[in-house]
Scaffold this motif. Sequence first.
Motif, PDB file in Angstrom:
ATOM      1  N   ASP A  57      38.473  52.996  62.334  1.00  0.00           N
ATOM      2  CA  ASP A  57      37.075  52.589  62.335  1.00  0.00           C
ATOM      3  C   ASP A  57      36.062  53.534  62.978  1.00  0.00           C
ATOM      4  N   THR A  58      35.132  53.723  62.415  1.00  0.00           N
ATOM      5  CA  THR A  58      34.134  54.693  62.787  1.00  0.00           C
ATOM      6  C   THR A  58      32.656  53.859  62.999  1.00  0.00           C
ATOM      7  N   PRO A  59      31.861  54.555  63.883  1.00  0.00           N
ATOM      8  CA  PRO A  59      30.609  54.205  63.970  1.00  0.00           C
ATOM      9  C   PRO A  59      29.820  54.091  62.729  1.00  0.00           C
ATOM     10  N   GLY A  60      28.854  53.383  62.613  1.00  0.00           N
ATOM     11  CA  GLY A  60      27.978  53.375  61.391  1.00  0.00           C
ATOM     12  C   GLY A  60      27.299  54.741  61.260  1.00  0.00           C
ATOM     13  N   ILE A  61      27.100  55.177  60.129  1.00  0.00           N
ATOM     14  CA  ILE A  61      26.272  56.361  59.780  1.00  0.00           C
ATOM     15  C   ILE A  61      24.882  56.174  59.934  1.00  0.00           C
ATOM     16  N   ILE A  62      24.282  56.985  60.834  1.00  0.00           N
ATOM     17  CA  ILE A  62      23.019  56.965  61.073  1.00  0.00           C
ATOM     18  C   ILE A  62      22.305  58.548  61.473  1.00  0.00           C
ATOM     19  N   GLU A  63      21.079  58.282  61.463  1.00  0.00           N
ATOM     20  CA  GLU A  63      20.527  59.752  61.835  1.00  0.00           C
ATOM     21  C   GLU A  63      20.246  59.429  63.480  1.00  0.00           C
ATOM     22  N   PRO A  64      21.133  60.542  64.239  1.00  0.00           N
ATOM     23  CA  PRO A  64      20.941  60.479  65.523  1.00  0.00           C
ATOM     24  C   PRO A  64      19.685  60.849  66.256  1.00  0.00           C
ATOM     25  N   LYS A  65      19.501  59.891  67.384  1.00  0.00           N
ATOM     26  CA  LYS A  65      17.979  60.046  68.018  1.00  0.00           C
ATOM     27  C   LYS A  65      18.281  60.387  69.471  1.00  0.00           C
ATOM     28  N   TYR A  66      19.258  60.370  70.022  1.00  0.00           N
ATOM     29  CA  TYR A  66      19.587  60.677  71.382  1.00  0.00           C
ATOM     30  C   TYR A  66      21.169  61.128  71.380  1.00  0.00           C
ATOM     31  N   LYS A  67      21.570  61.622  72.559  1.00  0.00           N
ATOM     32  CA  LYS A  67      22.997  62.525  72.602  1.00  0.00           C
ATOM     33  C   LYS A  67      24.070  61.254  72.331  1.00  0.00           C
ATOM     34  N   LEU A  68      24.057  60.100  72.563  1.00  0.00           N
ATOM     35  CA  LEU A  68      25.019  59.232  72.594  1.00  0.00           C
ATOM     36  C   LEU A  68      25.245  59.251  71.233  1.00  0.00           C
ATOM     37  N   GLN A  69      24.266  59.201  70.431  1.00  0.00           N
ATOM     38  CA  GLN A  69      24.254  58.609  68.850  1.00  0.00           C
ATOM     39  C   GLN A  69      24.800  60.340  68.142  1.00  0.00           C
ATOM     40  N   GLU A  70      24.514  61.423  68.716  1.00  0.00           N
ATOM     41  CA  GLU A  70      25.219  62.350  68.369  1.00  0.00           C
ATOM     42  C   GLU A  70      26.629  62.659  68.445  1.00  0.00           C
ATOM     43  N   LYS A  71      27.012  62.085  69.519  1.00  0.00           N
ATOM     44  CA  LYS A  71      28.458  61.996  69.826  1.00  0.00           C
ATOM     45  C   LYS A  71      29.143  60.936  68.886  1.00  0.00           C
ATOM     46  N   MET A  72      28.421  59.962  68.621  1.00  0.00           N
ATOM     47  CA  MET A  72      28.905  58.733  67.632  1.00  0.00           C
ATOM     48  C   MET A  72      28.997  59.470  66.168  1.00  0.00           C
ATOM     49  N   MET A  73      28.099  60.249  65.931  1.00  0.00           N
ATOM     50  CA  MET A  73      28.280  60.969  64.480  1.00  0.00           C
ATOM     51  C   MET A  73      29.304  61.925  64.587  1.00  0.00           C
ATOM     52  N   HIS A  74      29.725  62.422  65.541  1.00  0.00           N
ATOM     53  CA  HIS A  74      30.889  63.590  65.824  1.00  0.00           C
ATOM     54  C   HIS A  74      32.061  62.605  65.707  1.00  0.00           C
ATOM     55  N   ALA A  75      32.155  61.489  66.087  1.00  0.00           N
ATOM     56  CA  ALA A  75      33.436  60.814  65.891  1.00  0.00           C
ATOM     57  C   ALA A  75      33.549  60.393  64.210  1.00  0.00           C
ATOM     58  N   VAL A  76      32.369  60.136  63.689  1.00  0.00           N
ATOM     59  CA  VAL A  76      32.560  60.034  61.994  1.00  0.00           C
ATOM     60  C   VAL A  76      33.041  61.335  61.476  1.00  0.00           C
ATOM     61  N   LYS A  77      32.537  62.410  61.854  1.00  0.00           N
ATOM     62  CA  LYS A  77      32.916  63.728  61.303  1.00  0.00           C
ATOM     63  C   LYS A  77      34.532  63.994  61.331  1.00  0.00           C
ATOM     64  N   THR A  78      34.868  63.838  62.667  1.00  0.00           N
ATOM     65  CA  THR A  78      36.573  63.952  63.025  1.00  0.00           C
ATOM     66  C   THR A  78      37.284  63.391  61.937  1.00  0.00           C
ATOM     67  N   ALA A  79      36.563  61.832  61.637  1.00  0.00           N
ATOM     68  CA  ALA A  79      37.387  61.004  60.956  1.00  0.00           C
ATOM     69  C   ALA A  79      37.325  61.415  59.411  1.00  0.00           C
ATOM     70  N   LEU A  80      36.226  62.192  59.074  1.00  0.00           N
ATOM     71  CA  LEU A  80      36.063  62.586  57.941  1.00  0.00           C
ATOM     72  C   LEU A  80      37.044  63.765  57.345  1.00  0.00           C
ATOM     73  N   GLU A  81      37.218  64.477  58.648  1.00  0.00           N
ATOM     74  CA  GLU A  81      38.138  65.854  58.466  1.00  0.00           C
ATOM     75  C   GLU A  81      39.826  65.403  58.128  1.00  0.00           C
ATOM     76  N   ASP A  82      40.017  64.551  58.931  1.00  0.00           N
ATOM     77  CA  ASP A  82      41.709  64.441  58.702  1.00  0.00           C
ATOM     78  C   ASP A  82      41.892  63.174  57.666  1.00  0.00           C
ATOM     79  N   ALA A  83      40.617  62.630  57.095  1.00  0.00           N
ATOM     80  CA  ALA A  83      41.175  61.572  56.208  1.00  0.00           C
ATOM     81  C   ALA A  83      41.896  61.969  54.864  1.00  0.00           C
ATOM     82  N   ASP A  84      43.211  61.230  54.772  1.00  0.00           N
ATOM     83  CA  ASP A  84      43.615  61.394  53.309  1.00  0.00           C
ATOM     84  C   ASP A  84      42.930  60.466  52.168  1.00  0.00           C
TER      85      ASP A  84
END
Length: 289
Positions: A57-84
Amino acid sequence: MKAGFVSIFGRPNAGKSTLLNAIMGEKLAIVSPKVQTTRHRIKGIITENDYQIIFSDTPGIIEPKYKLQEKMMHAVKTALEDADVALLLVDINENPEEAHQIFEALDLHVPSVVVVNKVDNADVNKKQLSTDFFRNKKYCTSCVPISALRGLGMDELMHSILKYLPEGEPFFDKDDITDLPTRFFVAELIREKIFHLFKDEIPYHTTVIVNEYKQKSTLIKIVADIIVQRETQKGILLGEGGRMIKQLGTDARKDIEEFVGQKVFLELFVKVRPKWRDNDFILKEYGYF
Ligand code: GDP
Ligand code: MG
């Protein structure tokens, strides 16, 4: 044997966390009617005789406005990288064009199942329109309508996933259902109650840290801090005469007891840490990487 990683992507509120819980038959991901409830990548592992699937499960995809949201989008990115296999989740009642643009921008190179969710909330005609819209998109390997809340279409969804899952050996032990510690889920369950009990900005300015998790003879003792950004927020969380924090403690304790299968003694403290959402060190300390 088939084994692989299946990541769930979509806009906030599409129902990603509800879907993970429906697949797992267990509440791993917290859910609320508010957007951006999920902040981490949460894995749920299913192992059968002939396959193992690691769902994320990943955070919803948004345009980050503060650092926490940047980290949330990083979680999305790592899930993108290892998805089969990718599950592209869309709420049947959201604007399909906007969802399409996000899915296209993900630039996926793995089989992608567009999952049209909340069909319980729409008529048959709409279901047809929506699936037709996504079926002819370039990234769409197949399209499955479901209701994560009602558990509709889940067999068809599992069937599609298994079709595209690669051959391979299991990554996790057959008894593992997740890779995160119990403490994490305890903090999440408390955070979920904050999303349910408090309005406006409060849940977005709040995080929860479990400081103590101790097995006693008849129960588990848990001590947690609720972190807010301002004194005024602390006042709101406590409520008149401590009314709100008491309610929060009761609601959270019930869910935690269900999750750990034991009686729980829960103690909550509210602490102010100005600008925690924008401080790299604090974010790291709080488990946002
Ligand atoms: P996320 O932000 O994508 O993780 O979405 P959540 O899983 O937190 O769900 C957002 C809201 O949509 C919650 O209020 C859910 O109860 C609701 N929801 C999720 N799936 C369904 C569904 O299949 N049907 C309906 N009617 N509501 C749903
Ligand atoms: Mg979520």
